[in-house]
Enzyme design. Structure first.
Site, PDB file in Angstrom:
ATOM      1  N   ASP A 122      -5.215   2.400  10.297  1.00  0.00           N
ATOM      2  CA  ASP A 122      -6.743   2.056  10.544  1.00  0.00           C
ATOM      3  C   ASP A 122      -6.822   2.044  12.327  1.00  0.00           C
ATOM      4  O   ASP A 122      -7.238   2.672  12.904  1.00  0.00           O
ATOM      5  CB  ASP A 122      -7.724   1.304   9.611  1.00  0.00           C
ATOM      6  CG  ASP A 122      -8.569   1.330  10.252  1.00  0.00           C
ATOM      7  OD1 ASP A 122      -9.646   2.380  10.894  1.00  0.00           O
ATOM      8  OD2 ASP A 122      -9.543   0.350   9.233  1.00  0.00           O
TER       9      ASP A 122
ATOM     10  N   GLY B  10       0.554  -1.376   0.085  1.00  0.00           N
ATOM     11  CA  GLY B  10       0.322   0.251  -0.137  1.00  0.00           C
ATOM     12  C   GLY B  10       1.102   1.841   0.291  1.00  0.00           C
ATOM     13  O   GLY B  10       0.234   2.023  -0.200  1.00  0.00           O
TER      14      GLY B  10
ATOM     15  N   VAL C  37     -10.869   3.999   1.893  1.00  0.00           N
ATOM     16  CA  VAL C  37     -10.412   4.518  -0.145  1.00  0.00           C
ATOM     17  C   VAL C  37      -9.421   3.723  -0.622  1.00  0.00           C
ATOM     18  O   VAL C  37      -8.792   1.959   0.046  1.00  0.00           O
ATOM     19  CB  VAL C  37      -9.908   5.514   0.775  1.00  0.00           C
ATOM     20  CG1 VAL C  37     -10.448   6.300   1.115  1.00  0.00           C
ATOM     21  CG2 VAL C  37      -8.761   5.123   1.783  1.00  0.00           C
TER      22      VAL C  37
ATOM     23  N   LYS D   9      -7.365   7.698   9.547  1.00  0.00           N
ATOM     24  CA  LYS D   9      -8.547   7.183  10.111  1.00  0.00           C
ATOM     25  C   LYS D   9      -9.191   7.415  11.437  1.00  0.00           C
ATOM     26  O   LYS D   9      -8.924   6.539  12.537  1.00  0.00           O
ATOM     27  CB  LYS D   9      -9.419   5.610  10.097  1.00  0.00           C
ATOM     28  CG  LYS D   9      -9.612   5.527   8.607  1.00  0.00           C
ATOM     29  CD  LYS D   9      -9.785   4.238   7.832  1.00  0.00           C
ATOM     30  CE  LYS D   9     -10.305   3.800   6.195  1.00  0.00           C
ATOM     31  NZ  LYS D   9     -10.707   2.842   6.337  1.00  0.00           N
TER      32      LYS D   9
HETATM   33  P1  5GP Z   1      -4.885  -1.255  10.826  1.00  0.00           P
HETATM   34  O1  5GP Z   1      -4.409  -2.847  10.734  1.00  0.00           O
HETATM   35  O2  5GP Z   1      -4.483  -0.495  10.928  1.00  0.00           O
HETATM   36  O3  5GP Z   1      -6.754  -1.396  10.328  1.00  0.00           O
HETATM   37  O4  5GP Z   1      -5.283  -1.168   8.830  1.00  0.00           O
HETATM   38  C1  5GP Z   1      -3.728  -1.227   7.591  1.00  0.00           C
HETATM   39  C2  5GP Z   1      -3.756  -2.268   6.724  1.00  0.00           C
HETATM   40  O5  5GP Z   1      -5.330  -1.997   6.142  1.00  0.00           O
HETATM   41  C3  5GP Z   1      -3.511  -0.527   5.830  1.00  0.00           C
HETATM   42  O6  5GP Z   1      -2.072  -0.631   6.082  1.00  0.00           O
HETATM   43  C4  5GP Z   1      -4.431  -1.123   4.459  1.00  0.00           C
HETATM   44  O7  5GP Z   1      -3.541  -1.594   4.058  1.00  0.00           O
HETATM   45  C5  5GP Z   1      -5.457  -1.492   4.579  1.00  0.00           C
HETATM   46  N1  5GP Z   1      -6.353  -0.693   4.736  1.00  0.00           N
HETATM   47  C6  5GP Z   1      -7.218   0.155   5.817  1.00  0.00           C
HETATM   48  N2  5GP Z   1      -7.974   1.101   5.996  1.00  0.00           N
HETATM   49  C7  5GP Z   1      -8.091   0.706   4.217  1.00  0.00           C
HETATM   50  C8  5GP Z   1      -8.976   2.102   3.508  1.00  0.00           C
HETATM   51  O8  5GP Z   1      -9.516   2.620   3.429  1.00  0.00           O
HETATM   52  N3  5GP Z   1      -8.383   1.457   2.097  1.00  0.00           N
HETATM   53  C9  5GP Z   1      -7.324   0.657   1.860  1.00  0.00           C
HETATM   54  N4  5GP Z   1      -7.307   0.123   0.420  1.00  0.00           N
HETATM   55  N5  5GP Z   1      -6.779  -0.011   2.801  1.00  0.00           N
HETATM   56  C10 5GP Z   1      -6.877   0.024   3.822  1.00  0.00           C
HETATM   57 MG    MG Z   2      -0.576  -2.075   4.252  1.00  0.00          MG
END
Ligand code: 5GP
Ligand code: MG
Length: 179
Positions: free
Chosen positions: A103, A45, A153, A131
Site C-alpha cells: 500500500d 497477512g 480488503v 494498491k
Molecule cells: P503499507 O505499509 O504498504 O502501507 O501496508 C502494508 C500492510 O498494511 C500490509 O502488509 C497489511 O498488513 C496492511 N494493509 C494495507 N492495506 C490493507 C488492506 O486493504 N486490508 C488489510 N487487511 N490490510 C492492509
Molecule cells: Mg502485512
C-alpha cells in the site's frame, strides 16, 4: 462471517489461477539458481498466499518467518516496527519476500532494508495485491498478483482486527463495521 462482507472483490477461483501464474513466473526467474533460496513471508497477512504459492514452486527452499507490526488499526501515523527478524543466515542466498499487500510501502521498505543489510545474493519481492493509489516510487515488487483500487480488503489472509483471515475470497467489509 459472510454477513459482514459487503462485496467480493476477487473471488477464490480467480485468486487460485493468478497464484499459479505467479508461481510460474517465480519458477522461471529462479530456474537457473542453484540452491540457497530462502522465502521470507511477512506475518501474518501472507500466510494463506504463502501456503498456496509455495506448493507450486518446484525447487528446494527454506522458509524464514518475519513479523512486522503495522499499528494500522491502532495509532495512525506510527511507522511499522520489526517484531521478529529472520533467524537464518541470508548471506549469498537468494531471498524472496512474500507479503499480502503493498500500500504505502512503509512495511516493505522496512523489510527490504533489513534484509538487504544481510547481504543476500539477490533480493526480490512478491505481493498478492498492490494498491496503485499510493504506490511508492522506491518500493517496487518483482511479482504482483493484482492491482486493486484504494479500498480496505479482508480475506485470504488479510484481516480486520485479526478477524476474517480465513475468508476464502478477497472482499470488502460492510462500512458500518469500521466505525
Ligand atoms: P503499507 O505499509 O504498504 O502501507 O501496508 C502494508 C500492510 O498494511 C500490509 O502488509 C497489511 O498488513 C496492511 N494493509 C494495507 N492495506 C490493507 C488492506 O486493504 N486490508 C488489510 N487487511 N490490510 C492492509
Ligand atoms: Mg502485512
Amino acid at each position: 462471517m459472510e454477513a459482514d462482507i459487503e462485496r467480493i472483490l476477487i473471488p477464490r477461483d480467480v485468486i487460485a489461477t493468478r497464484v499459479r501464474e505467479m508461481a510460474s513466473e517465480i519458477a522461471r526467474t529462479y530456474a537457473n539458481t542453484l540452491g540457497g533460496i530462502v522465502i521470507v513471508p511477512v506475518l501474518a497477512g501472507s500466510i494463506i498466499f504463502l501456503a498456496d504459492l509455495i506448493r507450486w514452486l518446484p525447487f528446494k527452499m527454506r522458509i524464514a518467518l518475519m513479523t512486522v507490526s503495522s499499528y494500522r488499526d491502532k495509532t495512525v501515523g506510527q511507522p511499522p516496527r520489526l517484531l521478529q527478524d529472520v533467524s537464518i543466515d541470508l548471506r549469498d542466498r537468494h531471498v524472496l519476500v512474500v507479503d499480502d499487500i503493498l500500500d504505502t510501502g512503509n512495511t516493505l521498505r522496512l523489510v527490504m532494508g533489513q534484509l538487504a543489510a544481510r547481504q543476500p545474493a539477490s533480493l526480490r519481492m512478491a505481493v498478492l495485491l498492490r494498491k496503485t493509489a499510493k504506490a511508492p516510487r522506491d518500493v517496487k515488487a518483482d511479482f504482483i498478483g493484482f492491482d486493486i483500487e484504494d479500498v480496505f480488503v479482508v480475506g485470504y489472509g488479510l484481516d480486520f482486527k485479526d478477524l476474517y483471515r480465513n475468508w476464502p475470497d478477497i472482499g470488502v467489509l460492510r462500512p458500518e463495521l469500521y466505525s
